[in-house]
Write a protein that holds these residues in place. Structure first.
Motif, PDB file in Angstrom:
ATOM      1  N   VAL A   1       0.829  -1.205   0.000  1.00  0.00           N
ATOM      2  CA  VAL A   1       0.000   0.000   0.000  1.00  0.00           C
ATOM      3  C   VAL A   1       0.864   1.255   0.000  1.00  0.00           C
ATOM      4  O   VAL A   1       0.491   2.289  -0.565  1.00  0.00           O
ATOM      5  CB  VAL A   1      -0.974   0.001   1.195  1.00  0.00           C
ATOM      6  N   PHE A   2       2.049   1.186   0.605  1.00  0.00           N
ATOM      7  CA  PHE A   2       2.952   2.336   0.560  1.00  0.00           C
ATOM      8  C   PHE A   2       3.366   2.642  -0.877  1.00  0.00           C
ATOM      9  O   PHE A   2       3.346   3.800  -1.317  1.00  0.00           O
ATOM     10  CB  PHE A   2       4.189   2.073   1.416  1.00  0.00           C
ATOM     11  N   LEU A   3       3.708   1.600  -1.616  1.00  0.00           N
ATOM     12  CA  LEU A   3       4.079   1.785  -3.015  1.00  0.00           C
ATOM     13  C   LEU A   3       2.891   2.297  -3.824  1.00  0.00           C
ATOM     14  O   LEU A   3       3.034   3.175  -4.684  1.00  0.00           O
ATOM     15  CB  LEU A   3       4.590   0.467  -3.598  1.00  0.00           C
ATOM     16  N   GLY A   4       1.698   1.759  -3.547  1.00  0.00           N
ATOM     17  CA  GLY A   4       0.509   2.221  -4.240  1.00  0.00           C
ATOM     18  C   GLY A   4       0.190   3.671  -3.930  1.00  0.00           C
ATOM     19  O   GLY A   4      -0.166   4.448  -4.825  1.00  0.00           O
ATOM     20  N   ALA A   5       0.302   4.064  -2.632  1.00  0.00           N
ATOM     21  CA  ALA A   5       0.029   5.445  -2.243  1.00  0.00           C
ATOM     22  C   ALA A   5       1.021   6.402  -2.893  1.00  0.00           C
ATOM     23  O   ALA A   5       0.645   7.494  -3.352  1.00  0.00           O
ATOM     24  CB  ALA A   5       0.090   5.575  -0.722  1.00  0.00           C
TER      25      ALA A   5
ATOM     26  N   MET B   1      -8.644   0.769  -7.114  1.00  0.00           N
ATOM     27  CA  MET B   1      -7.612   0.810  -6.079  1.00  0.00           C
ATOM     28  C   MET B   1      -7.687  -0.423  -5.180  1.00  0.00           C
ATOM     29  O   MET B   1      -6.671  -1.018  -4.821  1.00  0.00           O
ATOM     30  CB  MET B   1      -7.770   2.069  -5.227  1.00  0.00           C
ATOM     31  N   LEU B   2      -8.917  -0.788  -4.788  1.00  0.00           N
ATOM     32  CA  LEU B   2      -9.090  -1.934  -3.895  1.00  0.00           C
ATOM     33  C   LEU B   2      -8.586  -3.214  -4.539  1.00  0.00           C
ATOM     34  O   LEU B   2      -7.823  -3.969  -3.939  1.00  0.00           O
ATOM     35  CB  LEU B   2     -10.560  -2.071  -3.502  1.00  0.00           C
ATOM     36  N   LEU B   3      -9.014  -3.452  -5.787  1.00  0.00           N
ATOM     37  CA  LEU B   3      -8.575  -4.653  -6.483  1.00  0.00           C
ATOM     38  C   LEU B   3      -7.071  -4.629  -6.731  1.00  0.00           C
ATOM     39  O   LEU B   3      -6.370  -5.629  -6.540  1.00  0.00           O
ATOM     40  CB  LEU B   3      -9.328  -4.794  -7.807  1.00  0.00           C
ATOM     41  N   GLY B   4      -6.572  -3.480  -7.153  1.00  0.00           N
ATOM     42  CA  GLY B   4      -5.145  -3.369  -7.440  1.00  0.00           C
ATOM     43  C   GLY B   4      -4.295  -3.584  -6.206  1.00  0.00           C
ATOM     44  O   GLY B   4      -3.298  -4.319  -6.241  1.00  0.00           O
ATOM     45  N   ALA B   5      -4.686  -2.945  -5.094  1.00  0.00           N
ATOM     46  CA  ALA B   5      -3.917  -3.094  -3.863  1.00  0.00           C
ATOM     47  C   ALA B   5      -3.973  -4.522  -3.339  1.00  0.00           C
ATOM     48  O   ALA B   5      -2.978  -5.047  -2.831  1.00  0.00           O
ATOM     49  CB  ALA B   5      -4.447  -2.125  -2.801  1.00  0.00           C
ATOM     50  N   THR B   6      -5.129  -5.157  -3.473  1.00  0.00           N
ATOM     51  CA  THR B   6      -5.256  -6.543  -3.031  1.00  0.00           C
ATOM     52  C   THR B   6      -4.345  -7.455  -3.835  1.00  0.00           C
ATOM     53  O   THR B   6      -3.666  -8.344  -3.283  1.00  0.00           O
ATOM     54  CB  THR B   6      -6.710  -7.025  -3.157  1.00  0.00           C
ATOM     55  N   LEU B   7      -4.300  -7.247  -5.141  1.00  0.00           N
ATOM     56  CA  LEU B   7      -3.421  -8.052  -5.995  1.00  0.00           C
ATOM     57  C   LEU B   7      -1.954  -7.787  -5.687  1.00  0.00           C
ATOM     58  O   LEU B   7      -1.132  -8.713  -5.675  1.00  0.00           O
ATOM     59  CB  LEU B   7      -3.719  -7.756  -7.470  1.00  0.00           C
ATOM     60  N   ILE B   8      -1.611  -6.519  -5.430  1.00  0.00           N
ATOM     61  CA  ILE B   8      -0.224  -6.203  -5.084  1.00  0.00           C
ATOM     62  C   ILE B   8       0.171  -6.861  -3.775  1.00  0.00           C
ATOM     63  O   ILE B   8       1.250  -7.446  -3.645  1.00  0.00           O
ATOM     64  CB  ILE B   8      -0.030  -4.673  -5.005  1.00  0.00           C
TER      65      ILE B   8
ATOM     66  N   ILE C   1     -13.465  -0.375   5.781  1.00  0.00           N
ATOM     67  CA  ILE C   1     -12.973  -1.738   5.576  1.00  0.00           C
ATOM     68  C   ILE C   1     -12.022  -1.790   4.392  1.00  0.00           C
ATOM     69  O   ILE C   1     -10.970  -2.447   4.445  1.00  0.00           O
ATOM     70  CB  ILE C   1     -14.150  -2.710   5.379  1.00  0.00           C
ATOM     71  N   ALA C   2     -12.375  -1.087   3.314  1.00  0.00           N
ATOM     72  CA  ALA C   2     -11.515  -1.083   2.131  1.00  0.00           C
ATOM     73  C   ALA C   2     -10.162  -0.464   2.439  1.00  0.00           C
ATOM     74  O   ALA C   2      -9.126  -0.948   1.970  1.00  0.00           O
ATOM     75  CB  ALA C   2     -12.195  -0.330   0.993  1.00  0.00           C
ATOM     76  N   ALA C   3     -10.136   0.610   3.237  1.00  0.00           N
ATOM     77  CA  ALA C   3      -8.863   1.231   3.613  1.00  0.00           C
ATOM     78  C   ALA C   3      -7.998   0.254   4.400  1.00  0.00           C
ATOM     79  O   ALA C   3      -6.772   0.209   4.225  1.00  0.00           O
ATOM     80  CB  ALA C   3      -9.113   2.496   4.432  1.00  0.00           C
ATOM     81  N   ALA C   4      -8.630  -0.538   5.268  1.00  0.00           N
ATOM     82  CA  ALA C   4      -7.884  -1.538   6.039  1.00  0.00           C
ATOM     83  C   ALA C   4      -7.362  -2.656   5.142  1.00  0.00           C
ATOM     84  O   ALA C   4      -6.222  -3.103   5.283  1.00  0.00           O
ATOM     85  CB  ALA C   4      -8.771  -2.105   7.145  1.00  0.00           C
ATOM     86  N   VAL C   5      -8.204  -3.110   4.200  1.00  0.00           N
ATOM     87  CA  VAL C   5      -7.789  -4.180   3.288  1.00  0.00           C
ATOM     88  C   VAL C   5      -6.667  -3.695   2.379  1.00  0.00           C
ATOM     89  O   VAL C   5      -5.661  -4.392   2.175  1.00  0.00           O
ATOM     90  CB  VAL C   5      -8.990  -4.679   2.452  1.00  0.00           C
ATOM     91  N   ILE C   6      -6.824  -2.496   1.822  1.00  0.00           N
ATOM     92  CA  ILE C   6      -5.763  -1.928   0.997  1.00  0.00           C
ATOM     93  C   ILE C   6      -4.485  -1.783   1.815  1.00  0.00           C
ATOM     94  O   ILE C   6      -3.379  -1.926   1.293  1.00  0.00           O
ATOM     95  CB  ILE C   6      -6.212  -0.568   0.425  1.00  0.00           C
ATOM     96  N   GLY C   7      -4.645  -1.526   3.107  1.00  0.00           N
ATOM     97  CA  GLY C   7      -3.495  -1.384   3.995  1.00  0.00           C
ATOM     98  C   GLY C   7      -2.838  -2.680   4.389  1.00  0.00           C
ATOM     99  O   GLY C   7      -1.887  -2.664   5.185  1.00  0.00           O
ATOM    100  N   GLY C   8      -3.303  -3.805   3.865  1.00  0.00           N
ATOM    101  CA  GLY C   8      -2.627  -5.074   4.110  1.00  0.00           C
ATOM    102  C   GLY C   8      -3.275  -5.972   5.133  1.00  0.00           C
ATOM    103  O   GLY C   8      -2.717  -7.024   5.469  1.00  0.00           O
ATOM    104  N   CYS C   9      -4.448  -5.607   5.657  1.00  0.00           N
ATOM    105  CA  CYS C   9      -5.135  -6.474   6.618  1.00  0.00           C
ATOM    106  C   CYS C   9      -5.864  -7.584   5.863  1.00  0.00           C
ATOM    107  O   CYS C   9      -6.649  -7.305   4.953  1.00  0.00           O
ATOM    108  CB  CYS C   9      -6.136  -5.665   7.444  1.00  0.00           C
ATOM    109  N   LEU C  10      -5.606  -8.819   6.249  1.00  0.00           N
ATOM    110  CA  LEU C  10      -6.229  -9.947   5.578  1.00  0.00           C
ATOM    111  C   LEU C  10      -7.688 -10.078   5.993  1.00  0.00           C
ATOM    112  O   LEU C  10      -8.039  -9.856   7.161  1.00  0.00           O
ATOM    113  CB  LEU C  10      -5.487 -11.248   5.904  1.00  0.00           C
ATOM    114  N   LEU C  11      -8.531 -10.469   5.050  1.00  0.00           N
ATOM    115  CA  LEU C  11      -9.942 -10.693   5.355  1.00  0.00           C
ATOM    116  C   LEU C  11     -10.126 -11.873   6.297  1.00  0.00           C
ATOM    117  O   LEU C  11     -11.135 -11.957   6.993  1.00  0.00           O
ATOM    118  CB  LEU C  11     -10.718 -10.942   4.053  1.00  0.00           C
ATOM    119  N   THR C  12      -9.166 -12.773   6.312  1.00  0.00           N
ATOM    120  CA  THR C  12      -9.243 -13.956   7.172  1.00  0.00           C
ATOM    121  C   THR C  12      -8.719 -13.693   8.577  1.00  0.00           C
ATOM    122  O   THR C  12      -8.836 -14.552   9.451  1.00  0.00           O
ATOM    123  CB  THR C  12      -8.453 -15.107   6.547  1.00  0.00           C
TER     124      THR C  12
END
Length: 358
Positions: free
Chosen positions: A43-47, A340-347, A289-300
């Motif tokens: 997410v740092f690289l994405g930001a 952004m959400l999809l891209g960050a999740t894939l990254i 929730i999306a900000a947390a997921v983009i930030g690297g928090c796993l859904l699991t």
């Protein structure tokens, strides 16, 4: 005896090179690979990429006042994204977070105005309301064993209806009355919604609170026993309970932390605009929730950080304001958020796999 002397080296000598070789491989592991293992790196690289993109395509972003507005928008998302991220690391969701913000603001406003009391009475009462909502969410979770998705979806619908119905019943309108002339308003505004000058640029106090809360959350996760409990219950609550982690307490307290965040942002909205619209807040929970997921928090659950959601919230604020400064149609904002959400999740998935392979 000779047999014994010959047997000992056969048992003790061969394992010795194993640990030495493993330690050598660990020591020689490249710094880049170790960094990629961190959940917030993607997410740092994405930001950074989003920031550079809008610096080039939207010249007004380069102005100090524009950047202050971007950081302000990011802070109002980021303050709530922090407790939501901690809850996600603990393995749970809260779909009521968005409307809970409005519930808190409505409680403070109507209690203060209708009872003609100092606004701080309403502020404290709203804190109790928010913590109670969080407690009930957590209590229902641990007592029923139902998924937090279902429990908080129910809370979301209840609060959405109560916000609108009670506001109409009490005020006769869909919004609360203006409380800007009441005792204590100016003092409360300084805490929750004031601005200060930095080099001729007005900076909102929420930016400072955002960074303070992020520092506290990071310290809690990395340096306290409670932080270990959060990761443990998110990873495997049965295993955590087996080693003495207070699973129920941890889960309930995390929901109450979300309630605290909802209270704080609710107070900011109230003292920024003096009144509250009862129908607002719907959909904001997905942003948090999306900000947390983009930030690297796993859904699991069981993985994440507090720094990652800071960058995730900054990306949201950057896109939200950057689209306006670039002169584009703001209707595209949600589409950008989805990308952004999809891209960050894939990254995050790619860097995690890359770190594991190496």
């Amino acid at each position: 005896m000779s047999t014994t002397h010959h047997a000992e080296p056969a048992v003790t000598t061969p394992p010795a090179p194993g640990p030495q070789e493993s330690d050598s491989r660990t020591a020689e592991r490249p710094l880049v690979i170790r960094l990629l293992a961190r959940p917030e790196i993607g997410v740092f690289l994405g930001a950074a990429a989003v920031f550079v993109f809008f610096l080039i395509t939207a010249p007004p972003v380069r102005d100090g006042g524009s950047m202050a507005n971007i950081l302000y928008g990011s802070s109002t998302i980021g303050i709530m994204a922090l407790p939501v991220a901690l809850l996600m690391i603990g393995g749970e969701f809260d779909l009521s977070a968005g409307v809970a913000v409005i519930t808190s603001a409505l409680s403070a406003s109507m209690l203060s105005y209708q009872l003609t009391m100092n606004v701080w009475v309403g502020v404290i009462a709203a804190l109790l309301v928010s913590l109670t909502i969080g407690f009930l969410n957590g209590w229902l979770l641990v007592k029923t064993g139902l998924p937090s998705f279902l429990i908080t979806l129910g809370t979301f619908l209840i609060l959405q209806g109560v916000n609108l119905a009670v506001t109409k019943l009490v005020t006769g309108n869909v919004a609360t009355d203006d409380i800007s002339t009441m005792d204590g308003f100016d003092q409360a505004r300084k805490v929750f919604a004031s601005s200060f000058d930095v080099g001729g640029v007005q900076v909102k106090i929420t930016i400072v609170w955002w960074l303070v809360f992020a520092a506290i959350a990071t310290w809690v996760l990395l340096r306290t026993k409670y932080g270990n409990w959060i990761f443990a219950v998110g990873g495997n609550k049965d295993s955590a309970r087996a080693v003495g982690v207070p699973v129920n307490f941890t889960k309930v307290s995390l929901f109450m932390l979300v309630g605290f965040g909802a209270w704080f942002i609710g107070m900011h909205q109230l003292f920024s605009f003096n009144t509250v619209q009862s129908g607002e807040g719907v959909g904001q929970e997905l942003i948090y929730i999306a900000a947390a997921v983009i930030g690297g928090c796993l859904l699991t659950g069981g993985a994440g950080s507090a720094i990652g959601p800071v960058f995730g919230a900054f990306m949201f604020g950057m896109v939200q304001q950057g689209i306006v400064y670039a002169g584009w149609n703001p209707d595209w904002f949600k589409a950008f958020l989805g990308v952004m959400l999809l891209g960050a999740t894939l990254i995050n998935l790619w860097v995690s796999r890359a770190a594991t392979r190496r």
